[in-house]
Design an enzyme around this catalytic site. Sequence first.
Site, PDB file in Angstrom:
ATOM      1  CB  SER A 128      -0.870  -0.028   1.261  1.00 49.02           C
ATOM      2  OG  SER A 128      -1.426   1.226   1.507  1.00 49.02           O
ATOM      3  CE1 TYR A 155      -3.728  -2.739   5.495  1.00 51.78           C
ATOM      4  CE2 TYR A 155      -3.309  -0.371   5.519  1.00 51.78           C
ATOM      5  CZ  TYR A 155      -3.520  -1.540   4.815  1.00 51.78           C
ATOM      6  OH  TYR A 155      -3.506  -1.521   3.454  1.00 51.78           O
ATOM      7  CE  LYS A 159      -1.310  -4.643   3.324  1.00 54.21           C
ATOM      8  NZ  LYS A 159      -1.519  -5.973   2.757  1.00 54.21           N
TER       9      LYS A 159
HETATM   10  C1  UD1 Z   1      -6.676   3.951   4.068  1.00 56.05           C
HETATM   11  C2  UD1 Z   1      -5.234   3.622   4.308  1.00 56.05           C
HETATM   12  C3  UD1 Z   1      -4.724   2.739   3.242  1.00 56.05           C
HETATM   13  C4  UD1 Z   1      -5.545   1.500   3.184  1.00 56.05           C
HETATM   14  C5  UD1 Z   1      -6.996   1.886   2.913  1.00 56.05           C
HETATM   15  C6  UD1 Z   1      -7.851   0.645   2.915  1.00 56.05           C
HETATM   16  C7  UD1 Z   1      -3.817   5.246   5.387  1.00 56.05           C
HETATM   17  C8  UD1 Z   1      -3.099   6.522   5.244  1.00 56.05           C
HETATM   18  N1  UD1 Z   1      -4.458   4.856   4.304  1.00 56.05           N
HETATM   19  O1  UD1 Z   1      -6.697   4.791   2.924  1.00 56.05           O
HETATM   20  O2  UD1 Z   1      -3.399   2.357   3.502  1.00 56.05           O
HETATM   21  O3  UD1 Z   1      -5.066   0.638   2.196  1.00 56.05           O
HETATM   22  O4  UD1 Z   1      -7.433   2.797   3.918  1.00 56.05           O
HETATM   23  O5  UD1 Z   1      -8.536   0.427   4.070  1.00 56.05           O
HETATM   24  O6  UD1 Z   1      -3.817   4.629   6.424  1.00 56.05           O
HETATM   25  N2  UD1 Z   1     -13.094  10.288   3.868  1.00 56.05           N
HETATM   26  C9  UD1 Z   1     -14.124  11.146   4.186  1.00 56.05           C
HETATM   27  N3  UD1 Z   1     -15.259  10.621   4.722  1.00 56.05           N
HETATM   28  C10 UD1 Z   1     -15.425   9.292   4.957  1.00 56.05           C
HETATM   29  C11 UD1 Z   1     -14.371   8.411   4.622  1.00 56.05           C
HETATM   30  C12 UD1 Z   1     -13.207   8.938   4.085  1.00 56.05           C
HETATM   31  O7  UD1 Z   1     -14.017  12.357   3.992  1.00 56.05           O
HETATM   32  O8  UD1 Z   1     -16.483   8.890   5.458  1.00 56.05           O
HETATM   33  C13 UD1 Z   1     -11.873  10.828   3.243  1.00 56.05           C
HETATM   34  C14 UD1 Z   1     -10.607  10.580   4.039  1.00 56.05           C
HETATM   35  O9  UD1 Z   1     -10.354  11.620   4.923  1.00 56.05           O
HETATM   36  C15 UD1 Z   1      -9.571  10.503   2.916  1.00 56.05           C
HETATM   37  C16 UD1 Z   1     -10.337   9.960   1.723  1.00 56.05           C
HETATM   38  O10 UD1 Z   1     -11.706  10.159   2.021  1.00 56.05           O
HETATM   39  O11 UD1 Z   1      -9.139  11.784   2.586  1.00 56.05           O
HETATM   40  C17 UD1 Z   1     -10.091   8.489   1.475  1.00 56.05           C
HETATM   41  O12 UD1 Z   1     -10.301   7.774   2.683  1.00 56.05           O
HETATM   42  P1  UD1 Z   1     -10.341   6.184   2.742  1.00 56.05           P
HETATM   43  O13 UD1 Z   1     -11.235   5.674   1.677  1.00 56.05           O
HETATM   44  O14 UD1 Z   1     -10.630   5.784   4.147  1.00 56.05           O
HETATM   45  O15 UD1 Z   1      -8.863   5.732   2.344  1.00 56.05           O
HETATM   46  P2  UD1 Z   1      -7.454   6.185   2.926  1.00 56.05           P
HETATM   47  O16 UD1 Z   1      -7.556   6.690   4.303  1.00 56.05           O
HETATM   48  O17 UD1 Z   1      -6.801   7.045   1.913  1.00 56.05           O
END
Ligand code: UD1
Length: 347
Positions: A128, A155, A159
């Site tokens: 990742s 997690y 990795k």
């Molecule tokens: C995270 C992990 C990544 C992992 C992936 C799968 C980190 C930095 N990243 O990715 O390694 O493989 O999860 O589980 O640990 N967001 C919102 N509202 C929500 C959900 C998310 O605004 O309800 C935003 C988050 O702040 C982020 C983006 O959407 O900016 C993507 O979030 P998400 O889909 O959870 O993935 P990551 O955090 O990037």
Amino acid sequence: MKKGKILVAGGMGYIGSHTAVELINAGYEVLIIDDLSNSNADVLDGIEKITGTRPVFVQQDLKDKEATRAILKANPGVDGVILFAAYKAVGESVREPLKYYRNNIVTLINQLELMAELGIKGIVFSSSCTVYGQPDVSHLPVTEKAPIQPALSPYGNTKQINEEIIRDTIHAGAPFKSIILRYFNPIGAHPSAEIGELPNGVPQNLIPYLTQTAIGIRKELSVFGDDYHTPDGSCIRDYINVVDLAKAHVVAMDRMLENRSDEPVEIFNLGTGHGVSVLELIQTFEKATDVKVPYRVVGRREGDIEQVWANPEKANKVLGWKAEVSLADTLRSAWNWQKRLRERGIQ
Ligand code: UD1
């Protein structure tokens, strides 16, 4: 003509099932081992509907080495392994670190030992972009050479440790090769809507939460922060279509089995090369589907990275792979999948 036999460990899961489809389409024979801890047996029907082939599936926890060996002996001739089987919920890993360390690390060690024992030639490993942490702005978009940063969660640490285990084992002379794929943010579903990401409780990731909100299961989407140092203040990620991602595994496996890889361990970033903010993503979804997503900006989520996106040139050049599906089409596929889940009575 059959190209070879591939063990897809964790092949009933989200990325594993899409990869099983692409492997079959490319002419590989697929053996799936999965404990169904975050998937269900119906996924096999989806794979069969898309490809016309029902791969052999054995339900088994890969932490059990003896049982895994017995399955490989009963299904001989595996040429390569793709290891998806792992836990991936960042928040849960903080609450239950040992569950993550045991599952994600024991599974890999077992697999590497069995590969040496049974003469399996290569392993493609799911890593990742989390290994880069928050890259310095000077490193954006991130190449594979960007420094690895201390993990922000157990997690993420699994990795990093997994990558080191593979490197150390191969440098010590293990008789196989490896390609480590660092995924950015995989999203979307197969265009047939026969397979996709299965919901497991309240989604923590953006896309399942967004599509569940759009269909009315959730009241509103929380946007975690609009005060970041980005053009619109929301976080930036590199969202990669899951079918594009799956295809990268096929070319990586081809490369290893045809002995085209120069190094015994190669690492590739898999992303589109484009950073997209949370707010831009919501707008693109609304435009692509004509469905409104009620959302509200709330505070930042602890541990979130502000902005990260890939430089995928190495994968483009060396693997001859490129992300092709547009963000709009990808979001439409996620929406079609959400509607299919409703038709099936799954929330
Ligand atoms: C995270 C992990 C990544 C992992 C992936 C799968 C980190 C930095 N990243 O990715 O390694 O493989 O999860 O589980 O640990 N967001 C919102 N509202 C929500 C959900 C998310 O605004 O309800 C935003 C988050 O702040 C982020 C983006 O959407 O900016 C993507 O979030 P998400 O889909 O959870 O993935 P990551 O955090 O990037």
